[in-house]
Design a protein around this motif. Structure first.
Motif, PDB file in Angstrom:
ATOM      1  N   ASN A  13     -32.138 -47.015  22.416  1.00 25.97           N
ATOM      2  CA  ASN A  13     -33.181 -47.570  23.268  1.00 25.97           C
ATOM      3  C   ASN A  13     -34.297 -46.568  23.525  1.00 25.97           C
ATOM      4  O   ASN A  13     -35.460 -46.917  23.628  1.00 25.97           O
ATOM      5  CB  ASN A  13     -32.550 -47.998  24.595  1.00 25.97           C
ATOM      6  N   ASN A  14     -33.918 -45.300  23.643  1.00 28.73           N
ATOM      7  CA  ASN A  14     -34.893 -44.248  23.948  1.00 28.73           C
ATOM      8  C   ASN A  14     -35.506 -43.640  22.692  1.00 28.73           C
ATOM      9  O   ASN A  14     -36.254 -42.673  22.782  1.00 28.73           O
ATOM     10  CB  ASN A  14     -34.219 -43.138  24.753  1.00 28.73           C
ATOM     11  N   ASP A  15     -35.115 -44.161  21.550  1.00 31.24           N
ATOM     12  CA  ASP A  15     -35.659 -43.648  20.293  1.00 31.24           C
ATOM     13  C   ASP A  15     -35.438 -42.134  20.166  1.00 31.24           C
ATOM     14  O   ASP A  15     -36.324 -41.380  19.754  1.00 31.24           O
ATOM     15  CB  ASP A  15     -37.163 -43.997  20.208  1.00 31.24           C
ATOM     16  N   VAL A  16     -34.251 -41.714  20.580  1.00 27.37           N
ATOM     17  CA  VAL A  16     -33.885 -40.293  20.628  1.00 27.37           C
ATOM     18  C   VAL A  16     -34.284 -39.529  19.378  1.00 27.37           C
ATOM     19  O   VAL A  16     -34.914 -38.470  19.436  1.00 27.37           O
ATOM     20  CB  VAL A  16     -32.349 -40.133  20.786  1.00 27.37           C
ATOM     21  N   LEU A  17     -33.910 -40.102  18.239  1.00 25.63           N
ATOM     22  CA  LEU A  17     -34.013 -39.340  17.008  1.00 25.63           C
ATOM     23  C   LEU A  17     -35.456 -38.972  16.691  1.00 25.63           C
ATOM     24  O   LEU A  17     -35.764 -37.812  16.402  1.00 25.63           O
ATOM     25  CB  LEU A  17     -33.403 -40.166  15.868  1.00 25.63           C
ATOM     26  N   ASN A  18     -36.341 -39.968  16.765  1.00 26.64           N
ATOM     27  CA  ASN A  18     -37.739 -39.694  16.448  1.00 26.64           C
ATOM     28  C   ASN A  18     -38.375 -38.754  17.459  1.00 26.64           C
ATOM     29  O   ASN A  18     -39.193 -37.906  17.114  1.00 26.64           O
ATOM     30  CB  ASN A  18     -38.524 -41.006  16.360  1.00 26.64           C
ATOM     31  N   LYS A  19     -37.959 -38.902  18.713  1.00 25.05           N
ATOM     32  CA  LYS A  19     -38.511 -38.013  19.742  1.00 25.05           C
ATOM     33  C   LYS A  19     -38.091 -36.565  19.487  1.00 25.05           C
ATOM     34  O   LYS A  19     -38.877 -35.643  19.642  1.00 25.05           O
ATOM     35  CB  LYS A  19     -38.067 -38.480  21.123  1.00 25.05           C
ATOM     36  N   ILE A  20     -36.830 -36.380  19.119  1.00 23.95           N
ATOM     37  CA  ILE A  20     -36.371 -35.019  18.838  1.00 23.95           C
ATOM     38  C   ILE A  20     -37.102 -34.462  17.625  1.00 23.95           C
ATOM     39  O   ILE A  20     -37.562 -33.314  17.629  1.00 23.95           O
ATOM     40  CB  ILE A  20     -34.850 -34.998  18.591  1.00 23.95           C
ATOM     41  N   LYS A  21     -37.201 -35.284  16.603  1.00 28.13           N
ATOM     42  CA  LYS A  21     -37.905 -34.821  15.397  1.00 28.13           C
ATOM     43  C   LYS A  21     -39.327 -34.390  15.726  1.00 28.13           C
ATOM     44  O   LYS A  21     -39.809 -33.377  15.239  1.00 28.13           O
ATOM     45  CB  LYS A  21     -37.947 -35.953  14.359  1.00 28.13           C
ATOM     46  N   LYS A  22     -39.965 -35.178  16.587  1.00 28.51           N
ATOM     47  CA  LYS A  22     -41.345 -34.877  16.965  1.00 28.51           C
ATOM     48  C   LYS A  22     -41.420 -33.533  17.696  1.00 28.51           C
ATOM     49  O   LYS A  22     -42.243 -32.681  17.358  1.00 28.51           O
ATOM     50  CB  LYS A  22     -41.867 -36.009  17.866  1.00 28.51           C
ATOM     51  N   VAL A  23     -40.516 -33.355  18.689  1.00 27.21           N
ATOM     52  CA  VAL A  23     -40.537 -32.094  19.439  1.00 27.21           C
ATOM     53  C   VAL A  23     -40.205 -30.927  18.520  1.00 27.21           C
ATOM     54  O   VAL A  23     -40.806 -29.851  18.605  1.00 27.21           O
ATOM     55  CB  VAL A  23     -39.557 -32.148  20.636  1.00 27.21           C
ATOM     56  N   LEU A  53     -23.709 -36.114  18.255  1.00 30.33           N
ATOM     57  CA  LEU A  53     -23.718 -35.057  17.244  1.00 30.33           C
ATOM     58  C   LEU A  53     -25.181 -34.719  16.989  1.00 30.33           C
ATOM     59  O   LEU A  53     -25.838 -35.294  16.122  1.00 30.33           O
ATOM     60  CB  LEU A  53     -23.017 -35.524  15.962  1.00 30.33           C
ATOM     61  N   LEU A  54     -25.670 -33.789  17.793  1.00 30.59           N
ATOM     62  CA  LEU A  54     -27.094 -33.488  17.813  1.00 30.59           C
ATOM     63  C   LEU A  54     -27.488 -32.687  16.573  1.00 30.59           C
ATOM     64  O   LEU A  54     -26.908 -31.637  16.300  1.00 30.59           O
ATOM     65  CB  LEU A  54     -27.417 -32.686  19.086  1.00 30.59           C
ATOM     66  N   GLY A  55     -28.450 -33.208  15.847  1.00 27.94           N
ATOM     67  CA  GLY A  55     -28.886 -32.556  14.615  1.00 27.94           C
ATOM     68  C   GLY A  55     -28.593 -33.411  13.395  1.00 27.94           C
ATOM     69  O   GLY A  55     -29.182 -33.226  12.338  1.00 27.94           O
ATOM     70  N   ALA A  56     -27.657 -34.370  13.548  1.00 27.82           N
ATOM     71  CA  ALA A  56     -27.415 -35.320  12.465  1.00 27.82           C
ATOM     72  C   ALA A  56     -28.670 -36.168  12.295  1.00 27.82           C
ATOM     73  O   ALA A  56     -29.419 -36.391  13.257  1.00 27.82           O
ATOM     74  CB  ALA A  56     -26.214 -36.203  12.787  1.00 27.82           C
ATOM     75  N   ASN A  57     -28.868 -36.668  11.074  1.00 26.08           N
ATOM     76  CA  ASN A  57     -30.124 -37.354  10.775  1.00 26.08           C
ATOM     77  C   ASN A  57     -30.149 -38.817  11.244  1.00 26.08           C
ATOM     78  O   ASN A  57     -31.088 -39.551  10.951  1.00 26.08           O
ATOM     79  CB  ASN A  57     -30.431 -37.256   9.282  1.00 26.08           C
ATOM     80  N   LYS A  58     -29.107 -39.241  11.910  1.00 25.90           N
ATOM     81  CA  LYS A  58     -29.078 -40.552  12.568  1.00 25.90           C
ATOM     82  C   LYS A  58     -28.357 -40.348  13.907  1.00 25.90           C
ATOM     83  O   LYS A  58     -27.764 -39.300  14.149  1.00 25.90           O
ATOM     84  CB  LYS A  58     -28.307 -41.573  11.723  1.00 25.90           C
ATOM     85  N   ILE A  59     -28.390 -41.393  14.724  1.00 24.68           N
ATOM     86  CA  ILE A  59     -27.704 -41.283  16.016  1.00 24.68           C
ATOM     87  C   ILE A  59     -26.204 -41.460  15.805  1.00 24.68           C
ATOM     88  O   ILE A  59     -25.752 -42.499  15.318  1.00 24.68           O
ATOM     89  CB  ILE A  59     -28.233 -42.333  17.008  1.00 24.68           C
ATOM     90  N   ALA A  60     -25.437 -40.434  16.148  1.00 22.99           N
ATOM     91  CA  ALA A  60     -23.992 -40.446  15.915  1.00 22.99           C
ATOM     92  C   ALA A  60     -23.278 -39.953  17.165  1.00 22.99           C
ATOM     93  O   ALA A  60     -23.546 -38.849  17.638  1.00 22.99           O
ATOM     94  CB  ALA A  60     -23.651 -39.556  14.718  1.00 22.99           C
TER      95      ALA A  60
END
Lengths: 335, 335
Positions: free
Chosen positions: B321-331, B290-297
Motif C-alpha cells: 500500500n505504501n509502495d515501499v519498494l519504489n520509495k526505498i529505491k528512490k531514496v 527482507l530489506l534489500g530484496a528486489n520485491k516485497i518479501a
C-alpha cells in the motif's frame, strides 16, 4: 581469628566510592570472619567511613594515588602502577588477600589479572561468568563468556564449558550439570562455522553433559545449568534480558498506578510484585567471576550501587569460603 | 477493482496451514482491496476454507506438491521446484503478486529470494528487519539484521543503515531517523574490529544521522529509530527480549493469582495488565521484511500462530500500500 580477606578496589566505578563503602560495611557486619582491604584514596575512604560502625580489626587501607578510568585501555595497567586496581590485584598475588573485587573498567581488569595473576594451568582465556536468575524456583544458570573474549574459537567455547562444569560441580553441588551452546536455533547446523565446530567439540567431549543448542529466548527459562557463548553474544543477551526486565517492570508500575482505582488494587499486590521484582533484580546478580584467572577475581558492574556491590562482595566471600579455586583446579585436573 | 496481491506460502511453518488460513481470512474481511493467492496443498487449503466466509474474488489458489521443510538448506530451493515457497516467490517475480509472505524456513527463503528476485540495485546482502515495540508510546525501533547475515563486514552494516534509513523516511515518515550501532558500550573503542570500523563508516556517512553505539539493554527503550547489527547479534537480542518479556509476564501472572486475596485485587488491574501485555506482545511483531530484496518479501516466525500471521500479513499489505519498494529505491538513488 583467621580472616577471609578481600582486596576491594573502590575507585574507578561510575558512582564513586560511597556505595562501595556502604556495601562493604554491611557485609562486614554480617561476616565476622571477613576482612576488607580498602584500596584507593585513603583520605576519601576514611572520610566515608567516619560515622560508620564496624570492627576496626576487619578493615585495612591501602592508599593509592592513581585511578584506572572507564575510558582507559589495557596498557594503562602497565602505566598506572599505583592505581587502586593494580595494587589490589597485587595484594592478591602476594597472598595478602584471598580475592579481589572491583567495579572498575573491564578491559584493564582482564589485562591486569592476566599480567599479574596469570591463568589456571591449562586455561588460556578466562571468561566472565555471571549467575543468571531464572523462572524456575531457586534455579540459576551460569552464563559465560559475557565480555572477556569478544571473538572466540570453538576450542575457547569448549574450555569455557569445562571450567563452568568444574565450577558448577564444585561450588553449586550439581552432579552432572547440563550445558547448552547459545545459538540461533536448536539444529546443530545453526550458526556460524565456529558454532558448528563448537557443537561438535562439546558433543564429543565425554566429560560434559552437553544438551545441544539453546536460543536466547530461553536464557532465563532455567532449562540448563550452564550456557556457553562468545563474549560478544553473551554480553548482548545478558544486557538485553536485564534491560527488558527493567523496562517491563517500570511499564507495569506505570500502568497499575495510572489512577486511584488501580493504585488501590495495586497496593494489595505489593508483595506479589516485590517477589517477582526481587527474583529478576539484576542488581543481585551484578557480579561475575573471572573464571580461569589464577586467583579469585570478581568484577561488579561499572554502574554498581550499594546493592550491586554488596551482592558482588557476597559472591566473592562465598567463593573464598567454598575454596572455589582449588576445587576447580582439582576438577580440571581429574576431569 | 485493482487488488493488492499477496502470494502467501502457507506450507512449511511449524503449526500447519490452519492458523495461516485463519489469519488470511481475517485480513481479507478487513481489506477489500486485498487478494491472497494461497500457495500450497490446494485440497488441504480448500478443506480449511470450507466453512469460512470470504469474497471468492479475493482468493486464488496455486496448488503445489512439495514443501520446504524447517530442516532444509539453501540448495533445496533448487531441488524443490514445485515447493510452495519457490512457487510463491515466482508469482511475485512474474508480477502476478505484489509481495510474498511465508512462515517457512529462513535460510531457504533468503536463498530463494536471492536466486529468483535478486536484490535492489546497489545492495548485495538483504537483511531481515523486524519492528521492535518500545516503552515510548507509539514509538517503534527498526532492528536489522536479525539473521539473514550471521557474519557481516563494516560495509554491510553501513548498507543496512542506508536501507533502513530509506525505509524509515519513506514508510514511517521520519524526517531524519537517528541510527545506533548495537555494541558492548557507548565508547567508539568498544567491540570487535568490525564494530570499530562500522562506527567509523557510519560516523563519516553524511547522509546518516548516526548517534553512536547503543547497548542491548536499551533495545526496547525507544531511544533511536534504527539499530544496526550483524545478524547473529541481532537474532540474539531480539529473542532475548522476547523471551524475557514472556517469562516476566508469566511470573507476574503466577504471583498475582497465588491466592484468592491476590486474585481479587488482580481482577481490578486486568485492564492495566492487558495494556502492558499488548504493548510487548511480540506476536504483533512476528514479521520481518527482507530489506534489500528486489520485491516485497516478508517472513513470519516459523512458529507463527494466527495472531502472528495476521500481523505479518498486515505488514505486507501496508508495505504494498505504501509502495515501499519504489520509495526505498528512490531514496537509495537520491541519498
Amino acid at each position: 581469628m583467621e580472616f577471609k580477606t578481600i582486596a576491594f578496589d573502590v575507585m574507578g566505578s561510575d558512582k564513586g566510592l560511597i556505595p562501595a563503602v556502604d556495601a562493604a560495611i554491611k557485609l562486614l557486619g554480617e561476616r565476622k570472619d571477613l576482612k576488607i582491604i580498602f584500596v584507593g584514596d585513603e583520605a576519601e575512604l576514611r572520610k566515608a567511613l567516619t560515622k560508620k560502625k564496624y570492627n576496626p580489626e576487619q578493615v585495612e587501607f591501602l592508599n593509592t594515588t592513581q585511578v584506572i578510568e572507564m575510558t582507559d585501555g589495557i596498557m594503562d595497567i602497565r602505566r598506572k602502577k599505583d592505581s587502586s586496581m593494580v595494587r589490589a590485584i597485587e595484594l592478591v598475588n602476594e597472598g595478602k588477600a584471598d580475592a579481589i573485587t572491583t567495579g572498575g573498567a573491564t578491559a584493564p581488569f582482564i589485562a591486569g589479572c592476566h599480567f599479574i595473576l596469570k591463568e589456571i594451568e591449562g586455561i588460556e582465556r578466562p571468561a566472565f561468568m555471571p549467575v543468571i536468575p531464572t523462572i524456575v524456583k531457586d534455579k540459576v544458570t551460569l552464563l559465560l563468556d559475557v565480555g572477556a573474549n569478544l571473538e572466540c574459537s570453538a576450542e575457547d567455547i569448549e574450555k569455557f564449558a569445562i571450567m563452568a562444569n568444574a565450577y558448577a560441580k564444585a561450588i553449586r553441588g550439581i552432579e552432572n550439570p547440563n550445558i547448552a551452546l547459545l545459538n540461533l536455533g536448536e539444529e546443530k547446523s545453526k550458526g556460524t562455522e565456529m558454532h558448528k565446530e563448537a557443537y561438535k567439540l562439546l558433543s564429543e567431549n565425554k566429560s560434559l553433559n552437553f544438551t545441544g543448542n539453546i536460543e536466547s529466548r530461553y536464557l532465563a527459562s532455567g532449562l540448563v545449568d550452564i550456557i556457553v557463548t562468545d563474549g560478544f553474544a553473551g554480553n548482548m543477551v545478558l544486557k538485553a534480558v536485564e534491560g527488558m526486565g527493567k523496562n517491563l517492570l517500570s511499564e507495569i508500575k506505570a500502568a497499575i498506578t495510572k489512577n486511584l482505582f488501580r493504585k488501590l488494587a495495586a497496593l494489595r499486590l505489593r508483595k506479589a510484585f516485590k517477589e517477582v521484582g526481587a527474583k529478576f533484580d539484576y542488581k543481585n546478580h551484578a557480579g561475575a567471576i573471572l573464571l580461569g584467572a589464577n586467583k579469585i577475581a570478581f568484577k561488579s558492574h561499572g554502574s554498581s550501587d550499594a546493592v550491586s556491590f554488596y551482592a558482588t562482595l557476597s559472591m566473592t566471600y562465598n567463593a573464598i569460603n567454598n575454596d572455589v579455586l582449588n576445587k576447580i583446579k582439582k576438577v580440571l585436573k581429574e576431569g
